[in-house]
Motif scaffolding. Structure first.
Motif, short mmCIF file in Angstrom:
data_model
loop_
_atom_site.label_atom_id
_atom_site.label_comp_id
_atom_site.label_asym_id
_atom_site.label_seq_id
_atom_site.Cartn_x
_atom_site.Cartn_y
_atom_site.Cartn_z
N ASP A 234 0.87 -1.17 0.00
CA ASP A 234 0.00 0.00 0.00
C ASP A 234 0.91 1.22 0.00
O ASP A 234 1.65 1.46 0.95
CB ASP A 234 -0.90 0.00 1.24
N VAL A 235 0.89 2.00 -1.10
CA VAL A 235 1.79 3.14 -1.21
C VAL A 235 1.60 4.10 -0.05
O VAL A 235 2.55 4.65 0.49
CB VAL A 235 1.56 3.87 -2.56
N ALA A 236 0.36 4.30 0.36
CA ALA A 236 0.05 5.31 1.37
C ALA A 236 -0.18 4.72 2.75
O ALA A 236 -0.73 5.37 3.62
CB ALA A 236 -1.18 6.11 0.94
N ALA A 237 0.21 3.46 2.98
CA ALA A 237 -0.03 2.84 4.29
C ALA A 237 0.72 3.60 5.38
O ALA A 237 1.87 3.98 5.21
CB ALA A 237 0.45 1.39 4.26
N PRO A 238 0.07 3.87 6.52
CA PRO A 238 0.75 4.59 7.59
C PRO A 238 1.80 3.71 8.25
O PRO A 238 1.71 2.49 8.24
CB PRO A 238 -0.39 4.90 8.57
N THR A 292 8.30 4.86 -27.63
CA THR A 292 7.35 4.99 -26.51
C THR A 292 8.05 4.64 -25.20
O THR A 292 8.42 3.50 -24.97
CB THR A 292 6.15 4.05 -26.72
N ARG A 293 8.22 5.66 -24.36
CA ARG A 293 8.89 5.46 -23.08
C ARG A 293 7.87 5.41 -21.94
O ARG A 293 6.75 5.93 -22.05
CB ARG A 293 9.87 6.61 -22.80
N VAL A 294 8.26 4.76 -20.86
CA VAL A 294 7.45 4.72 -19.65
C VAL A 294 8.35 5.01 -18.46
O VAL A 294 9.49 4.53 -18.40
CB VAL A 294 6.74 3.36 -19.48
N THR A 295 7.86 5.86 -17.55
CA THR A 295 8.61 6.18 -16.34
C THR A 295 7.65 6.10 -15.15
O THR A 295 6.43 6.23 -15.29
CB THR A 295 9.21 7.59 -16.40
N GLY A 296 8.22 5.90 -13.98
CA GLY A 296 7.41 5.85 -12.76
C GLY A 296 8.20 6.35 -11.58
O GLY A 296 9.42 6.24 -11.53
N GLN A 297 7.47 6.93 -10.60
CA GLN A 297 8.10 7.43 -9.39
C GLN A 297 7.07 7.61 -8.29
O GLN A 297 5.86 7.56 -8.53
CB GLN A 297 8.82 8.76 -9.67
N ILE A 298 7.55 7.82 -7.07
CA ILE A 298 6.70 8.12 -5.93
C ILE A 298 6.74 9.63 -5.69
O ILE A 298 7.82 10.23 -5.59
CB ILE A 298 7.19 7.40 -4.65
N LEU A 299 5.56 10.26 -5.65
CA LEU A 299 5.44 11.69 -5.36
C LEU A 299 4.58 11.88 -4.11
O LEU A 299 4.02 10.91 -3.56
CB LEU A 299 4.83 12.43 -6.55
N SER A 300 4.44 13.12 -3.68
CA SER A 300 3.66 13.42 -2.47
C SER A 300 2.70 14.56 -2.74
O SER A 300 3.05 15.54 -3.41
CB SER A 300 4.61 13.77 -1.32
N ASP A 301 1.48 14.42 -2.27
CA ASP A 301 0.45 15.46 -2.38
C ASP A 301 -0.04 15.80 -0.98
O ASP A 301 -0.75 15.00 -0.36
CB ASP A 301 -0.71 14.96 -3.25
N GLN A 302 0.39 16.97 -0.47
CA GLN A 302 0.04 17.40 0.88
C GLN A 302 0.41 16.34 1.92
O GLN A 302 -0.35 16.02 2.83
CB GLN A 302 -1.46 17.74 0.97
N TYR A 306 1.91 9.12 -3.39
CA TYR A 306 1.19 8.38 -4.43
C TYR A 306 2.18 8.00 -5.52
O TYR A 306 3.25 8.59 -5.67
CB TYR A 306 0.03 9.20 -5.00
N MET A 307 1.81 6.98 -6.30
CA MET A 307 2.67 6.49 -7.37
C MET A 307 2.21 7.08 -8.70
O MET A 307 1.03 7.03 -9.04
CB MET A 307 2.62 4.97 -7.45
N LEU A 308 3.16 7.68 -9.45
CA LEU A 308 2.87 8.27 -10.75
C LEU A 308 3.62 7.51 -11.82
O LEU A 308 4.85 7.38 -11.77
CB LEU A 308 3.30 9.74 -10.77
#
Length: 319
Positions: A234-238, A292-302, A306-308
């Motif tokens: 869970d990306v956002a698990a406490p 066609t490229r694909v990228t991914g990372q973990i970002l933060s909103d407030q 979340y995973m983008l």
């Protein structure tokens, strides 16, 4: 039988001795891992320089077939046993959490001087094999064999060296290190194929609460691995305050990775860290074909992570 020259010039060293014997009700205390060899019927031949022996008996309640040979310098002893989980436990043949079910086993111990090595060979067709770190499972009835050399290390650590695990649709070569509880602390795969099109190497290490997996290679079918991994995260698990949280670091560098819906990513690069159920670090890079490229990372909103995942062709990604 005793033979040799007779007369005034005869010397003790000129004598030749040959022995043939059939022994019944043989008992050898502590013959294997402290277990007695019992009810033995053994045939022995010796020419005074070495010996050959063969026979049957019981070890830890299981029937065993024996063969032995020595030339005075090298001694080889082979035992063949049909084992169950219970018999392997009694014999100390610990396969950890990998193998359950009936397994015909062949053990070969070779002694040269003060050094001793033991080779383990088994037919796994009737057994279930599960390798959790590699998300691999072989069901009962699927043909498979395993062979390795057992080397005992300090602090109750066991090294399974020169390992070959192969069967219908899979093959692994490498080595394993097991702790005192039979759990893997090291898995090194020098030639890996868990699914038909795989071609990779891998290294898994565990120390305390931290596990590391590194997988370089040409191709990997990652669907079983990804399915199991993401079902537990869970990306956002406490964070669980004060609770023990295991850490898993994953690094994949492969020419091609097959994922969901049989879609592939070329030139795949993945770095990921999971602590307990939470993904704390994630970077992804690769190609979905052509430009066609694909990228991914973990970002933060407030403060909420979340995973983008981004690509220049959304349709290709959604397939």
């Amino acid at each position: 039988k005793v033979g040799g020259p007779v007369g005034p010039g005869a010397r003790p060293g000129d004598l030749s001795i040959a022995v043939e014997a059939e022994l019944r009700s043989v008992l050898v205390r502590g013959a294997f891992e402290g277990r007695d060899f019992e009810r033995g019927a053994v045939r022995v031949r010796s020419d005074g320089r070495g010996f050959e022996a063969s026979g049957t008996g019981q070890l830890a309640g299981a029937g065993v077939r024996l063969q032995g040979r020595s030339d005075g310098r090298r001694t080889s002893l082979r035992a063949e046993i049909d084992t169950t989980d219970e018999i392997r436990d009694r014999l100390g043949l610990d396969l950890g959490s990998f193998v359950t079910g009936p397994v015909p086993v062949r053990l070969t111990r070779e002694i040269v001087g003060a050094e001793s090595t033991q080779r383990f060979e088994a037919d796994l067709v009737g057994a279930r094999v599960v390798i959790e770190p590699l998300a691999f499972e072989k069901a009962r009835g699927v043909p498979g064999t395993i062979a390795f050399t057992i080397r005992d290390l300090p602090r109750d650590v066991t090294l399974l060296d020169d390992l070959v695990f192969q069967g219908r649709g899979f093959a692994l070569r490498g080595r394993l290190r097991l702790d005192a509880d039979g759990l893997p602390t090291l898995i090194e795969i020098t030639d890996g194929r868990l699914r038909p099109d795989d071609a990779f190497t891998a290294r898994y290490e565990r120390e305390g609460d931290r596990q590391q997996v590194r997988v370089p290679g040409r191709q990997l079918d990652a669907r079983p691995f990804l399915s199991r991994f993401f079902s537990e995260v869970d990306v956002a698990a406490p964070a669980a305050g004060g609770a023990r949280r295991e850490r898993l670091d994953i690094s994949l560098r492969l020419d091609r990775v097959t994922g969901a819906n049989n879609q592939s990513i070329g030139d795949a690069r993945l770095e990921m860290t999971r602590v307990g159920p939470q993904i704390t670090a994630f970077t992804l890079g690769g190609s979905l074909g052509g430009a066609t490229r694909v990228t991914g990372q973990i970002l933060s909103d407030q403060g909420r992570p979340y995973m983008l995942i981004q690509t220049t062709d959304g349709g290709a990604l959604l397939r």
